[in-house]
Design an enzyme around this catalytic site. Structure first.
Site, mmCIF file in Angstrom:
data_model
loop_
_atom_site.group_PDB
_atom_site.id
_atom_site.type_symbol
_atom_site.label_atom_id
_atom_site.label_comp_id
_atom_site.label_asym_id
_atom_site.label_seq_id
_atom_site.Cartn_x
_atom_site.Cartn_y
_atom_site.Cartn_z
ATOM 1 N N GLN A 1 0.803 -1.307 -0.137
ATOM 2 C CA GLN A 1 -0.153 0.060 0.140
ATOM 3 C C GLN A 1 0.909 1.231 0.049
ATOM 4 O O GLN A 1 0.521 2.242 -0.262
ATOM 5 C CB GLN A 1 -1.096 -0.094 1.281
ATOM 6 C CG GLN A 1 -1.928 -1.172 1.148
ATOM 7 C CD GLN A 1 -3.182 -0.745 0.139
ATOM 8 O OE1 GLN A 1 -3.446 0.510 -0.400
ATOM 9 N NE2 GLN A 1 -4.019 -1.625 -0.365
ATOM 10 N N CYS B 1 -17.198 -8.596 11.877
ATOM 11 C CA CYS B 1 -17.831 -9.960 12.599
ATOM 12 C C CYS B 1 -16.409 -10.881 13.004
ATOM 13 O O CYS B 1 -15.545 -11.067 12.307
ATOM 14 C CB CYS B 1 -18.653 -10.847 11.644
ATOM 15 S SG CYS B 1 -18.948 -12.367 11.940
HETATM 16 C C1 LIG Z 1 -1.473 -5.001 1.833
HETATM 17 C C2 LIG Z 1 -1.630 -5.836 0.986
HETATM 18 N N1 LIG Z 1 -0.722 -6.858 0.389
HETATM 19 C C3 LIG Z 1 -1.050 -7.808 -0.440
HETATM 20 C C4 LIG Z 1 -1.674 -7.350 -1.241
HETATM 21 C C5 LIG Z 1 -2.047 -8.452 -2.441
HETATM 22 O O1 LIG Z 1 -1.390 -7.883 -3.606
HETATM 23 P P1 LIG Z 1 -1.837 -8.639 -5.092
HETATM 24 O O2 LIG Z 1 -3.338 -8.181 -5.498
HETATM 25 O O3 LIG Z 1 -1.013 -7.754 -6.005
HETATM 26 O O4 LIG Z 1 -1.711 -9.909 -4.907
HETATM 27 C C6 LIG Z 1 -2.814 -6.268 -1.231
HETATM 28 C C7 LIG Z 1 -4.139 -6.189 -2.357
HETATM 29 O O5 LIG Z 1 -4.971 -5.904 -1.631
HETATM 30 C C8 LIG Z 1 -2.558 -5.455 -0.046
HETATM 31 O O6 LIG Z 1 -3.485 -4.388 0.033
#
Ligand SMILES: Cc1ncc(COP(=O)(O)O)c(C=O)c1O
Length: 379
Positions: free
Chosen positions: A179, A328
């Site tokens: 992120q 939840c």
């Molecule tokens: C913090 C975090 N890590 C990992 C991922 C996974 O990434 P990807 O969608 O490229 O597999 C996401 C995706 O939403 C994420 O927000």
């Protein structure tokens, strides 16, 4: 009807400049980068130029970057290879990590008998650093896996502080930076961290591509076995246009980073203030202080009313895309594991709004107007 996209933590729209950079590799430059003829040499060259460009942005070496299919694979590679190749016997992580980390850690616990220690989370969603230090005193070979910014509530981790602690206690350190890559500056010459991860689609790049940064001299092997691509660290023909697109997206992100940060932070602060004017009993999940919070994410806690459970749906009907998340924890209906770990989130209706460089004040005003109408109806 207007369509307003406020779900940029899920994914961001592809930047037009990124599409333009990718097109030649979708149309004419199609050679397999492993081929030794001119078609292959051309595409191999494009990949290596991109690797160098990305490494430069984060102050790493090109040899420290391995291209992957995105954040999930990169997180998997860091944790699974740390266990397989670095002798790791314990993972210290938290209950608010993305499933790419949480589920992988649990799988390693079941399949490889790895010990999992969960560091405590404070009431405002931050990692309890004192507890982390306590856990690190155990002498087992350990990897700490803690995310830089939480994708649901936006809380930021002090990477420098945690990296110093890990170093002091001889633990490896992996951080899911999915992120924050493309949203903050990284200096990996200064930051002593073993693995960080990236997904291009979080900063206007294409989906299905990302990378794992592996600190030099960290001897790990392939997770995806097969060919000798990526210096034998990841088998499979490279996602050529994805990689080129990710490079262009990085270039765009870092060309005007401060301007972009300021623009988005202003929108977030504006939305916080205006929401409180609509209803002063609205609260926010996580820490919203700008220095502790990812500027692209705002997780709002609306008071529970008869209609509040329909809020996300009603916003969608009005053309506003945001994201839900219920606290939840019963396991009967899948709720948000992140919100479930916060003490107050089950007492409200949580909605995550997330912004990008393309979000405008007009869009925020439009969303606020709808929220105002919805909260007045349901009051
Ligand atoms: C913090 C975090 N890590 C990992 C991922 C996974 O990434 P990807 O969608 O490229 O597999 C996401 C995706 O939403 C994420 O927000």
């Amino acid at each position: 009807m207007k369509n307003i996209y406020l779900d940029n933590a899920a994914t961001t729209p592809l930047a037009p400049e990124v599409l333009e950079a990718m097109l030649p590799f979708l149309e004419n430059d199609f050679g397999n980068p492993s081929s030794t003829h001119s078609f292959g040499r051309k595409t191999k060259n494009a990949i290596e130029i991109t690797r160098k460009k990305i490494a430069d942005y984060i102050k790493a070496e090109p040899s420290e970057i391995v291209f992957t299919s995105g954040g999930t694979e990169a997180d998997n590679m860091a944790l699974r290879c740390a266990v397989a190749d670095l002798g790791v016997k314990r993972i210290i992580t938290s209950c608010i990590e993305h499933h790419a980390v949480g589920h992988t850690a649990n799988h390693l616990k079941d399949s490889c008998n790895i010990k999992i220690d969960l560091v405590k989370i404070n009431d405002n969603g931050h990692v309890d650093i004192e507890h982390l230090e306590e856990l690190l005193k155990e002498s087992t070979i350990t990897i700490v896996s803690l995310m830089h910014a939480n994708n649901e509530i936006g809380n930021l981790l002090d990477l420098k502080k945690v990296s110093l602690l890990c170093k002091k206690h001889n633990a490896y350190f992996h951080s899911d930076t999915v992120q924050t890559m493309g949203h903050y500056n990284f200096d990996l010459k200064d930051l002593d961290i073993d693995f960080i991860t990236c997904a291009a689609h979080k900063f206007h790049g294409p989906k299905g591509v990302g990378f794992l940064y592996i600190k030099r001299n960290t001897q790990i092997n392939q997770l995806i076995t097969g060919g000798s691509q990526e210096r034998k660290l990841r088998g499979g023909t490279e996602n050529l246009y994805g990689i080129v697109g990710m490079g262009k997206a990085m270039e765009l992100a870092y060309s005007d980073l401060e301007e972009h940060q300021q623009h988005v932070q202003e929108l977030k602060s504006y939305m916080i203030n205006e929401l409180l004017k609509i209803d002063s009993s609205i609260t926010f999940n996580g820490d919203i202080a700008p220095e502790n919070s990812l500027y692209t994410v705002l997780n709002v806690c609306f008071p529970i009313t008869q209609q509040s459970s329909m809020m996300l749906f009603s916003l969608d009907i009005s053309g506003i895309a945001a994201s839900g998340g219920s606290a939840c924890s019963s396991g009967a209906t899948a709720g948000s594991h992140v919100l479930a770990s916060l003490p107050y989130s089950d007492k409200c209706q949580s909605i995550r709004f997330s912004f990008s460089r393309y979000t405008t004040k007009e869009e925020i005003d439009f969303a606020l107007d709808k929220i105002k109408k919805l909260t007045t109806i349901s009051a």
